[in-house]
Design an enzyme around this catalytic site. Structure first.
Site, PDB file in Angstrom:
ATOM      1  N   MET A  67      19.884   0.814  -7.172  1.00  0.00           N
ATOM      2  CA  MET A  67      18.759  -0.017  -7.611  1.00  0.00           C
ATOM      3  C   MET A  67      17.766   0.829  -8.394  1.00  0.00           C
ATOM      4  O   MET A  67      17.098   1.711  -7.831  1.00  0.00           O
ATOM      5  CB  MET A  67      18.060  -0.646  -6.402  1.00  0.00           C
ATOM      6  CG  MET A  67      18.923  -1.604  -5.587  1.00  0.00           C
ATOM      7  SD  MET A  67      19.492  -3.063  -6.506  1.00  0.00           S
ATOM      8  CE  MET A  67      17.954  -3.886  -6.893  1.00  0.00           C
ATOM      9  N   GLU A  68      17.677   0.569  -9.691  1.00  0.00           N
ATOM     10  CA  GLU A  68      16.724   1.270 -10.538  1.00  0.00           C
ATOM     11  C   GLU A  68      16.460   0.422 -11.771  1.00  0.00           C
ATOM     12  O   GLU A  68      17.283  -0.404 -12.162  1.00  0.00           O
ATOM     13  CB  GLU A  68      17.250   2.662 -10.927  1.00  0.00           C
ATOM     14  CG  GLU A  68      18.650   2.658 -11.538  1.00  0.00           C
ATOM     15  CD  GLU A  68      19.215   4.056 -11.734  1.00  0.00           C
ATOM     16  OE1 GLU A  68      18.537   4.880 -12.388  1.00  0.00           O
ATOM     17  OE2 GLU A  68      20.319   4.330 -11.235  1.00  0.00           O
ATOM     18  N   TRP A  69      15.286   0.599 -12.367  1.00  0.00           N
ATOM     19  CA  TRP A  69      15.003  -0.106 -13.611  1.00  0.00           C
ATOM     20  C   TRP A  69      15.879   0.463 -14.727  1.00  0.00           C
ATOM     21  O   TRP A  69      16.187   1.662 -14.721  1.00  0.00           O
ATOM     22  CB  TRP A  69      13.540   0.047 -14.001  1.00  0.00           C
ATOM     23  CG  TRP A  69      12.538  -0.535 -13.048  1.00  0.00           C
ATOM     24  CD1 TRP A  69      11.469   0.107 -12.498  1.00  0.00           C
ATOM     25  CD2 TRP A  69      12.488  -1.881 -12.545  1.00  0.00           C
ATOM     26  NE1 TRP A  69      10.760  -0.744 -11.682  1.00  0.00           N
ATOM     27  CE2 TRP A  69      11.358  -1.978 -11.688  1.00  0.00           C
ATOM     28  CE3 TRP A  69      13.286  -3.018 -12.714  1.00  0.00           C
ATOM     29  CZ2 TRP A  69      11.004  -3.148 -11.022  1.00  0.00           C
ATOM     30  CZ3 TRP A  69      12.943  -4.184 -12.051  1.00  0.00           C
ATOM     31  CH2 TRP A  69      11.813  -4.252 -11.220  1.00  0.00           C
TER      32      TRP A  69
END
Length: 263
Positions: free
Chosen positions: A147-149
């Site tokens: 989960m990361e931008w």
């Protein structure tokens, strides 16, 4: 006479068996390739405290960008575990996953598959896509949700609010855990962690990225199982720059964690 013939047959069958056939699988094989290795780095950080080489167990993570890896050489250099990219969104499959997945197992390196989250596809669809492409291997480590931008994405600029992010994470994690029978690991970065209030999202092991300071400086007291400390490492057997990680614990703790999570 029949009893005698049966005895002879059993004797012959026994003679054809090897020790490995008859003995239970060995559990004494070393699970740490090299204790507390210190890898070179093309852009090293000056660690004032909490240096990663103080940790006993180191690993890496790979995707198609690492192409073919000499896994025996990588293991001999001190890599004791590997995270392997499998899927992204609901329709992308990493072209090197199958090669990395089979060759790490052949080299005796514990490994896990990871999914890169895409914010323009429902979480349930992404979970099903991951399940469709990643074998249910009892010997593998738990699956990982990355989960990361991703501001560089050419197809999805969506940044949901924190409550939506946490809800979608829960959906993905619950589906995947039910299928594989193992509690997934969450990988994340400092900005994503802060933006989405993940300090309150508990109940899962975390793999935290922090390349310019120990996680306790960047994430406070939030517990973590793995720490990614560089993206510019030099690891024998891996072409180009390599991500390097550590397990947060001693060699004995690592052996216990493996026993609990790879069966």
């Amino acid at each position: 006479m029949r009893r005698f013939a049966a005895f002879i047959l059993l004797t012959l069958l026994g003679a054809c068996s090897t020790v490995d056939d008859l003995a239970p699988p060995s559990s004494s094989a070393p699970t740490v390739a090299v204790r507390a290795p210190r890898f070179d780095d093309s852009d090293p950080h000056e660690w004032d405290s909490g240096a990663p080489w103080n940790y006993a167990v180191h690993g890496t993570d790979v995707s198609k960008y690492q192409t073919s890896v000499d896994w025996p050489a990588t293991r001999a250099s001190g890599i004791s575990f590997v995270f392997i990219k499998a899927t992204e969104g609901g329709d992308r499959f990493d072209s090197y996953f199958n090669e990395h997945w089979s060759r790490t197992k052949a080299a005796g390196i514990p490994r896990a598959a990871y999914h890169f989250y895409y914010f323009c596809t429902p979480a349930a669809t992404q979970a099903r896509w991951f399940i469709q492409n990643v074998p249910r291997d009892r010997s593998a480590m738990p699956p990982v949700l990355d989960m990361e931008w991703n501001p560089q994405s050419p197809t999805c600029k969506l940044r949901p609010n924190a409550a939506t992010v946490r809800s979608e994470m829960s959906t993905f994690l619950e589906i995947v855990e039910k299928h594989y029978g193992k509690k997934p690991i969450i990988y994340t970065s400092i900005d994503f962690f802060d933006d989405n209030g993940l300090s309150a999202f508990r109940g899962y092991p975390y793999w935290l990225r922090s390349v310019a300071g120990h996680p306790r400086k960047r994430y406070g007291s939030h517990p973590f199982t793995f720490w990614q400390y560089t993206g510019t490492g030099i690891v024998p057997g891996i072409p180009g720059k390599a991500d390097i990680n550590v397990f947060n614990g001693t060699e004995a703790t690592w052996n216990k964690w493996l026993r609990q999570n790879t069966r």
